[in-house]
Design an enzyme around this catalytic site. Sequence first.
Site, PDB file in Angstrom:
ATOM      1  N   SER A 250      32.337  22.709  58.633  1.00 57.61           N
ATOM      2  CA  SER A 250      31.349  23.015  59.672  1.00 57.61           C
ATOM      3  C   SER A 250      30.256  21.945  59.619  1.00 57.61           C
ATOM      4  O   SER A 250      29.996  21.369  58.557  1.00 57.61           O
ATOM      5  CB  SER A 250      30.747  24.383  59.367  1.00 57.61           C
ATOM      6  OG  SER A 250      29.509  24.514  60.010  1.00 57.61           O
ATOM      7  N   SER A 251      29.610  21.738  60.768  1.00 57.53           N
ATOM      8  CA  SER A 251      28.547  20.722  60.786  1.00 57.53           C
ATOM      9  C   SER A 251      27.351  21.139  59.934  1.00 57.53           C
ATOM     10  O   SER A 251      26.465  20.326  59.673  1.00 57.53           O
ATOM     11  CB  SER A 251      28.100  20.447  62.225  1.00 57.53           C
ATOM     12  OG  SER A 251      27.606  21.621  62.820  1.00 57.53           O
ATOM     13  N   CYS A 252      27.312  22.395  59.460  1.00 59.06           N
ATOM     14  CA  CYS A 252      26.186  22.809  58.620  1.00 59.06           C
ATOM     15  C   CYS A 252      26.293  22.271  57.189  1.00 59.06           C
ATOM     16  O   CYS A 252      25.410  22.501  56.375  1.00 59.06           O
ATOM     17  CB  CYS A 252      25.993  24.320  58.619  1.00 59.06           C
ATOM     18  SG  CYS A 252      27.304  25.205  57.798  1.00 59.06           S
TER      19      CYS A 252
ATOM     20  N   TYR B 188      27.147  29.309  52.915  1.00 56.77           N
ATOM     21  CA  TYR B 188      28.375  28.940  53.634  1.00 56.77           C
ATOM     22  C   TYR B 188      28.622  27.432  53.513  1.00 56.77           C
ATOM     23  O   TYR B 188      29.750  26.986  53.256  1.00 56.77           O
ATOM     24  CB  TYR B 188      28.212  29.340  55.102  1.00 56.77           C
ATOM     25  CG  TYR B 188      29.371  29.012  55.995  1.00 56.77           C
ATOM     26  CD1 TYR B 188      30.558  29.731  55.911  1.00 56.77           C
ATOM     27  CD2 TYR B 188      29.278  27.993  56.940  1.00 56.77           C
ATOM     28  CE1 TYR B 188      31.627  29.439  56.748  1.00 56.77           C
ATOM     29  CE2 TYR B 188      30.336  27.698  57.781  1.00 56.77           C
ATOM     30  CZ  TYR B 188      31.507  28.414  57.686  1.00 56.77           C
ATOM     31  OH  TYR B 188      32.563  28.129  58.511  1.00 56.77           O
TER      32      TYR B 188
ATOM     33  N   LYS C  37      31.870  25.225  51.954  1.00 58.80           N
ATOM     34  CA  LYS C  37      32.597  24.227  52.744  1.00 58.80           C
ATOM     35  C   LYS C  37      32.515  22.837  52.117  1.00 58.80           C
ATOM     36  O   LYS C  37      33.471  22.057  52.172  1.00 58.80           O
ATOM     37  CB  LYS C  37      32.061  24.204  54.186  1.00 58.80           C
ATOM     38  CG  LYS C  37      32.429  25.459  54.960  1.00 58.80           C
ATOM     39  CD  LYS C  37      33.928  25.577  55.073  1.00 58.80           C
ATOM     40  CE  LYS C  37      34.410  26.839  55.723  1.00 58.80           C
ATOM     41  NZ  LYS C  37      35.875  26.983  55.687  1.00 58.80           N
TER      42      LYS C  37
ATOM     43  N   HIS D  57      27.466  34.137  66.803  1.00 62.98           N
ATOM     44  CA  HIS D  57      26.758  32.885  67.085  1.00 62.98           C
ATOM     45  C   HIS D  57      26.024  33.024  68.425  1.00 62.98           C
ATOM     46  O   HIS D  57      26.224  33.985  69.147  1.00 62.98           O
ATOM     47  CB  HIS D  57      27.746  31.721  67.148  1.00 62.98           C
ATOM     48  CG  HIS D  57      28.286  31.344  65.806  1.00 62.98           C
ATOM     49  ND1 HIS D  57      29.489  31.812  65.340  1.00 62.98           N
ATOM     50  CD2 HIS D  57      27.774  30.568  64.820  1.00 62.98           C
ATOM     51  CE1 HIS D  57      29.705  31.331  64.129  1.00 62.98           C
ATOM     52  NE2 HIS D  57      28.677  30.569  63.775  1.00 62.98           N
TER      53      HIS D  57
HETATM   54  O1  GFB Z   1      24.666  30.034  66.803  1.00 62.32           O
HETATM   55  P1  GFB Z   1      23.699  30.345  65.750  1.00 62.32           P
HETATM   56  O2  GFB Z   1      23.695  31.735  65.207  1.00 62.32           O
HETATM   57  O3  GFB Z   1      23.959  29.366  64.560  1.00 62.32           O
HETATM   58  O4  GFB Z   1      22.194  30.088  66.292  1.00 62.32           O
HETATM   59  P2  GFB Z   1      23.379  28.083  63.820  1.00 62.32           P
HETATM   60  C1  GFB Z   1      21.836  28.913  66.955  1.00 62.32           C
HETATM   61  C2  GFB Z   1      20.409  29.023  67.461  1.00 62.32           C
HETATM   62  O5  GFB Z   1      20.345  29.981  68.513  1.00 62.32           O
HETATM   63  C3  GFB Z   1      19.363  29.457  66.443  1.00 62.32           C
HETATM   64  C4  GFB Z   1      19.235  30.861  68.335  1.00 62.32           C
HETATM   65  O6  GFB Z   1      18.189  28.697  66.658  1.00 62.32           O
HETATM   66  C5  GFB Z   1      19.105  30.927  66.813  1.00 62.32           C
HETATM   67  O7  GFB Z   1      17.821  31.394  66.421  1.00 62.32           O
HETATM   68  N1  GFB Z   1      19.490  32.133  69.017  1.00 62.32           N
HETATM   69  C6  GFB Z   1      18.806  32.611  70.091  1.00 62.32           C
HETATM   70  C7  GFB Z   1      20.440  33.044  68.741  1.00 62.32           C
HETATM   71  N2  GFB Z   1      19.260  33.807  70.467  1.00 62.32           N
HETATM   72  C8  GFB Z   1      20.296  34.099  69.644  1.00 62.32           C
HETATM   73  C9  GFB Z   1      21.185  35.207  69.584  1.00 62.32           C
HETATM   74  O8  GFB Z   1      21.131  36.164  70.338  1.00 62.32           O
HETATM   75  N3  GFB Z   1      22.144  35.150  68.606  1.00 62.32           N
HETATM   76  C10 GFB Z   1      22.255  34.082  67.742  1.00 62.32           C
HETATM   77  N4  GFB Z   1      23.220  34.079  66.820  1.00 62.32           N
HETATM   78  N5  GFB Z   1      21.390  33.039  67.795  1.00 62.32           N
HETATM   79  C11 GFB Z   1      25.352  28.684  62.254  1.00 62.32           C
HETATM   80  C12 GFB Z   1      25.529  28.817  60.773  1.00 62.32           C
HETATM   81  O9  GFB Z   1      24.064  28.243  62.436  1.00 62.32           O
HETATM   82  O10 GFB Z   1      26.190  27.721  62.830  1.00 62.32           O
HETATM   83  C13 GFB Z   1      26.904  28.774  60.315  1.00 62.32           C
HETATM   84  O11 GFB Z   1      24.807  29.915  60.318  1.00 62.32           O
HETATM   85  C14 GFB Z   1      27.796  27.822  61.061  1.00 62.32           C
HETATM   86  O12 GFB Z   1      26.901  28.434  58.963  1.00 62.32           O
HETATM   87  C15 GFB Z   1      27.535  27.754  62.535  1.00 62.32           C
HETATM   88  O13 GFB Z   1      27.683  26.541  60.539  1.00 62.32           O
HETATM   89  C16 GFB Z   1      28.244  26.621  63.228  1.00 62.32           C
HETATM   90  O14 GFB Z   1      23.846  26.868  64.518  1.00 62.32           O
HETATM   91  O15 GFB Z   1      21.912  28.152  63.586  1.00 62.32           O
END
Ligand code: GFB
Length: 319
Positions: A106-108, A135, A139, A178
Amino acid sequence: MNNNIFVAGHNGMVGRAVHEKLNKNGQNSIFTIDRKSVDLANPEQFEDFVLDNNINEIIFCAAKVGGIKANNDNKFEFLYQNSVMQNNLFNIVRKHKIKKLTFLGSSCIYPRDCKQPIKEEYMLSGRLEETNDAYALAKISGVKFCEILNQSNSFDCRALMPTNIYGYHDNFSIDDSHVIPGLIRKFYEAKKNNNNNVEIWGTGKPYREFMFSEDLGDAISFIHSMKKSDFYKITGPKSLINVGSGDEMQIKDVAIMIADIFDFRGSITFNSSYPDGTPRKRLDLSLLDKTGWKKKHSIKEGLKNTVDWFRENFNSIRK
Ligand code: GFB
């Protein structure tokens, strides 16, 4: 020689996309297995499955995944479950000289405040983003296993680092998903219930690069089928390669795009008691470009397809 390819994690969003793609290509025998029958966290079950089916190639899409909140709230599970499955995987690859492995990260894995766009060589050059460090560490260990095994010529372990993925069969729950599936669910519910406000987590300011799952499935099967010499000419023995779309947007703009698809006319508010996560993680795609692979969907098409799929499958999907 006909290859017996095991697609691990074929019930997940990415594994499904890979499986469908390989089935269409059709030259090899493709194997899958449900978690109820073979638990990849169980070393004997995993090994027996590989031996019983003469598996000689693996595409490893199995992982415990989730969005920012799920990752942040369940660090033990994300580190433990991913580490156990991967440790079994690499032990089997090594012990049984599996001819080819495509491993997904993952890009993280890259540092939180990484120089942009992020080149593969930046891994371990700085501190990780805290919301997903558990996570990411699992990875990173997978990437390292690939690199170590590849020091011997008899191995071919390719480590692909995808950007943020969305698409069919995603997890559309509010808490664990996500951002794209989470927002699709929120706008859908708001429209259905005549609710005039949708709340977005964080400030809406972070940037993310988004890729449609069908494109990722296509990229994975393309890269997996590349000749060994062609692949390593591009990546070197480290075998690490970013897989992205170049479609980078601010979260607030993604929210507006999804609101438009639902024809939602209400207000969007931001709840900054939720974390933003990393401010930006745009991948450098120079190595991917050298493979010759090209994506087929714009973000607009990918979002529209995903919303259509979500509407059609609302009653049966994971919520
Ligand atoms: O997609 P996301 O959960 O993953 O969140 P990450 C991306 C951004 O969207 C963050 C915002 O800045 C969240 O605060 N966001 C806004 C929301 N509204 C929402 C919502 O309703 N739901 C969610 N989920 N986010 C993940 C990692 O990080 O990315 C994993 O935790 C993995 O490890 C994945 O690598 C690709 O991009 O922040």
